[in-house]
Scaffold this motif. Structure first.
Motif, PDB file in Angstrom:
ATOM      1  N   ALA A 219       0.864  -1.178   0.000  1.00  0.00           N
ATOM      2  CA  ALA A 219       0.000   0.000   0.000  1.00  0.00           C
ATOM      3  C   ALA A 219       0.900   1.227   0.000  1.00  0.00           C
ATOM      4  O   ALA A 219       1.691   1.414   0.928  1.00  0.00           O
ATOM      5  N   ASN A 225      -3.913  10.233   1.075  1.00  0.00           N
ATOM      6  CA  ASN A 225      -4.992   9.503   0.424  1.00  0.00           C
ATOM      7  C   ASN A 225      -6.317  10.176   0.782  1.00  0.00           C
ATOM      8  O   ASN A 225      -6.588  10.448   1.952  1.00  0.00           O
ATOM      9  N   SER A 227      -9.416   8.915  -0.028  1.00  0.00           N
ATOM     10  CA  SER A 227     -10.561   7.998  -0.011  1.00  0.00           C
ATOM     11  C   SER A 227     -10.349   6.830   0.944  1.00  0.00           C
ATOM     12  O   SER A 227     -10.865   5.748   0.730  1.00  0.00           O
ATOM     13  N   GLY A 228      -9.601   7.055   1.990  1.00  0.00           N
ATOM     14  CA  GLY A 228      -9.326   6.021   2.977  1.00  0.00           C
ATOM     15  C   GLY A 228      -8.363   6.565   3.998  1.00  0.00           C
ATOM     16  O   GLY A 228      -8.333   7.769   4.270  1.00  0.00           O
ATOM     17  N   TRP A 232      -2.360   5.820   3.495  1.00  0.00           N
ATOM     18  CA  TRP A 232      -2.474   4.743   2.508  1.00  0.00           C
ATOM     19  C   TRP A 232      -2.469   3.347   3.126  1.00  0.00           C
ATOM     20  O   TRP A 232      -2.428   2.347   2.397  1.00  0.00           O
ATOM     21  N   THR A 233      -2.524   3.242   4.455  1.00  0.00           N
ATOM     22  CA  THR A 233      -2.553   1.932   5.095  1.00  0.00           C
ATOM     23  C   THR A 233      -3.756   1.123   4.612  1.00  0.00           C
ATOM     24  O   THR A 233      -4.882   1.636   4.543  1.00  0.00           O
ATOM     25  N   THR A 235      -4.621   0.155   1.762  1.00  0.00           N
ATOM     26  CA  THR A 235      -5.199   0.426   0.443  1.00  0.00           C
ATOM     27  C   THR A 235      -4.823  -0.656  -0.566  1.00  0.00           C
ATOM     28  O   THR A 235      -5.525  -0.827  -1.575  1.00  0.00           O
ATOM     29  N   ASP A 236      -3.696  -1.359  -0.321  1.00  0.00           N
ATOM     30  CA  ASP A 236      -3.294  -2.505  -1.151  1.00  0.00           C
ATOM     31  C   ASP A 236      -3.378  -2.164  -2.642  1.00  0.00           C
ATOM     32  O   ASP A 236      -3.989  -2.880  -3.443  1.00  0.00           O
ATOM     33  N   ASN A 237      -2.727  -1.079  -3.018  1.00  0.00           N
ATOM     34  CA  ASN A 237      -2.910  -0.507  -4.349  1.00  0.00           C
ATOM     35  C   ASN A 237      -1.701  -0.616  -5.257  1.00  0.00           C
ATOM     36  O   ASN A 237      -1.678  -0.023  -6.340  1.00  0.00           O
TER      37      ASN A 237
END
Length: 685
Positions: A219, A225, A227-228, A232-233, A235-237
């Motif tokens: 992530a 970020n 939208s969460g 970025w924790t 988010t797995d993006n």
């Protein structure tokens, strides 16, 4: 970037570095090099590439070195005075990049990259933050304050309180690593320089989940970020990006420092109300003619210079007061004028240690104490029992009141006492809280073979005091312990005696204060043996006694802030002011009985002080006679320092009078500062 452009950027970096260092190449000159990421070219000029990695979509690097494509850390060693990071991503938003540089948070180049091994934790403020980026929302510019969260551990949302405007309910700029390994955080944030601050806390760059499992996706992101979780924790993006490159830089040093105060450091003041912190080292690069130290604070700037031909040592004078100092060290010569080190927030003041059980920890049970926090209240390290978390924390923090087991945790009554000292006497205060709830006196003892043993409570506290340079300069020590002994006076006094003896060999200048506990065990005020033994510690052990019997915010074991820890802080301050700051003495000491005599159906309790007392209605029920069923009918204060107790009858067979205090909220006998009569058991004569 075209190959020719990359080469020009690379050549510019090498030539700039050589120009700064002159004819003497550093060990990093011969190291493997790599081109800077496109947006970072100009900013990275003068730096050496320390590490570079193309981040995969998933990784499991716990206790292993990540597969860096460039690794010059062995050649660089400790030869750097500034660090930089460039994260370049290419994904749904197109090419994104961020550059950030800062004062180093480690002197070991091997620790500049992803933290993947047990005990590798950086969780601290960093100074002189520089940021450049093409991502909207990232605050660019120089001279900012940063905060790093770097570890291989899992972490939760619990905030330490060190980052102004961070949240306690989401993953952001102030999270807490747990003892469980296997997730990982590599985050750099922009924060306000002081507490409080109007500057929002927000991420600069984030790389998470690199030490867990290859089945879990990294992530990562630049900026916050939207939208969460802001950092970025979870988010797995990573798979949404076709490029994920991290480059780590180190700027070669011109000067090797051997001594300089940390950011936020409190230096114990001397008898002349100040201190002389040292700044020392030697020039390591050709082309530097001299070093110059500028110390700015209290409305003036002091300037010191030394030639480059010999090691230097400056000892500027700083004064204790409600101001802080900035130390800026420059190296100069033909074509060279570089700030090689800059430290901010340095103060001089007094140091106090708090030790004992949960009422020394003084957590937030009911009501907040964070209003008492101040930029002039400091702490060092972490009080957590987990050595894997507390051991790596060797930096200064702001002291906090409501949060326990975190960097800077001081406890509610201690933060109140410290704030009263700051506001009344204009002196900054450092608070070291080593308390641990629910433990007997034996838990706090020293390992004489290894005093800094981090598996012991004594060692964890001592190592913090030693690493911060204040061990032999502590002004006061507070001991609140005894509930766990369940009225076993002999065990408690033996443990306290041993602990005081060890403390006095190390904290040689300290004044020692001991609280008489409210209950032993919790929820029981009828037991008196341990509390009577504590009352006798004043003359027998050379300590100053403190009382808790008047605190009405008592729940049977702990205290609310209002009418509890707040008043405990006020009463403690009054005694400390008398003992250590030449403050008022009248109505300050806890009322303490000297003797009990009988005449018919009357008992007279002679007090050690003539301070007037207030006797609250109903307090008679908290007295009892040993050896007689006669009860106390009334209690009155008599001028000159006595209590007159009228009994329900002649106390035939009575051998002692006991004052046990009141469980939870109830009446008390108090002096002018609201401090309650010490609990006691005295023979009747």
């Amino acid at each position: 970037m075209p190959r020719s452009a990359r080469f020009r950027a690379f050549l510019t970096t090498i030539l700039t570095t050589a120009a700064v260092l002159g004819a003497a190449p550093s060990s990093s000159t011969a190291a493997t090099t790599a081109p800077a990421a496109a947006g970072c070219d100009a900013a990275a000029a003068g730096y050496t590439t320390a590490l570079q990695i193309n981040l995969p979509t998933s990784a499991s690097w716990l206790n292993t070195t990540p597969p860096y494509t460039v690794n010059n850390t062995a050649a660089i060693g400790s030869n750097f005075d500034r660090v930089g990071y460039c994260l370049e991503l290419n994904g749904p938003q197109g090419v994104q990049w961020v550059w950030t540089a800062m004062a180093p948070f480690t002197s070991d180049a091997r620790r500049l990259g992803l933290q993947t091994s047990t005990g590798q934790i950086f969780r601290q403020q960093v100074g002189d933050l520089e940021v450049a980026s093409n991502v909207a929302g990232v605050t660019t510019g120089t001279g900012q304050t940063g905060y790093v969260e770097m570890w291989p551990n899992r972490y939760d949302k619990v905030a330490s309180g060190q980052v102004p405007n961070a949240s306690e309910s989401t993953y952001d700029a102030d999270d807490s690593p747990t003892t469980v390994l296997g997730h990982g955080s590599f985050q750099i944030h922009q924060i306000g320089a002081t507490k409080p601050s109007s500057v929002p806390a927000k991420p600069v760059l984030s790389i998470n989940r690199f030490s867990e499992s290859t089945s879990n996706v990294l992530a990562l992101g630049i900026g916050a970020n939207t939208s969460g979780a802001p950092d970025w924790t979870l988010t797995d993006n990573a798979a949404t990006y076709t490029q994920r490159k991290l480059t780590v830089y180190a700027r070669p040093s011109l000067v090797k420092l051997t001594d300089m105060p940390q950011d936020l450091k409190l230096i114990p003041r001397d008898s002349q109300n100040g201190a002389n912190p040292a700044v020392a080292g030697e020039v390591t690069a050709a082309g530097v003619d001299q070093v110059e130290l500028r110390v700015t604070g209290h409305g003036e700037t002091q300037t010191f210079t030394a030639p480059a031909s010999a090691p230097f040592r400056f000892t500027p004078r700083i004064e204790a007061g409600l101001w802080d100092y900035t130390f800026e060290l420059r190296a100069t010569g033909p074509g060279i004028d570089r700030v090689v080190a800059r430290r901010t927030g340095i103060v001089s003041g007094d140091v106090y240690v708090v030790q004992g059980q949960s009422n020394a920890q003084a957590a937030k049970y009911a009501g907040a104490a964070n209003v008492e926090e101040s930029r002039y209240l400091r702490s060092f390290g972490s009080a957590t029992v987990e050595s894997s978390l507390s051991g790596p924390d060797r930096v200064w923090h702001y002291a906090t009141g409501d949060i326990t087991k975190q960097p800077g945790s001081a406890g509610q009554w201690a933060i109140r006492m410290g704030r009263r000292i700051v506001d009344t006497y204009g002196v900054p205060v450092a608070l070291f809280n080593g308390a641990h709830g629910g433990k007997p006196a034996s838990f706090f003892q020293r390992n004489d073979t290894t005093p800094n043993d981090l598996t012991t409570n004594y060692g964890r506290l001592r190592s913090r005091l030693q690493a911060s340079g204040v061990l032999s300069k502590v002004k006061g020590v507070f001991w609140y312990q005894g509930e766990s002994e369940s009225d076993n006076a002999a065990v408690h006094i033996s443990g306290t005696t041993s602990l005081l003896a060890d403390w006095r060999t190390e904290m040689t200048t300290a004044k020692y204060f001991v609280y008489q506990v409210r209950t032993s065990p919790c929820q029981n005020t009828t037991t008196i043996n341990l509390r009577e033994a504590q009352r006798k510690l004043g003359p027998s052990h050379g300590v100053t006694l403190l009382s808790t019997t008047s605190l009405s915010g008592h729940d049977g074991c702990h205290y609310a802030y209002a009418d509890g820890y707040r008043e405990m802080g006020d009463q403690t301050f009054a005694v400390v002011a008398r003992e250590l700051y030449d403050g008022p003495s009248a109505g300050v000491a806890p009322p303490n009985p000297a003797s009990v005599t009988q005449s018919g159906n009357t008992l007279t309790v002679k007090l050690r002080s003539t301070d007037p007392l207030t006797v609250e209605a109903g307090v008679r029920a908290d007295f009892r006679l040993v050896g007689s069923t006669v009860t106390v009918s009334s209690v009155a204060y008599e001028a000159g320092g006595s209590l007159k107790l009228t009994l329900s009858g002649t106390p035939t067979g009575a051998t002692a009078l006991v004052y046990q205090g009141h469980l939870k909220s109830g009446p008390a006998i108090t002096n002018a500062t609201g401090t309650g009569l010490l609990a006691f058991s005295l023979a009747i004569s």
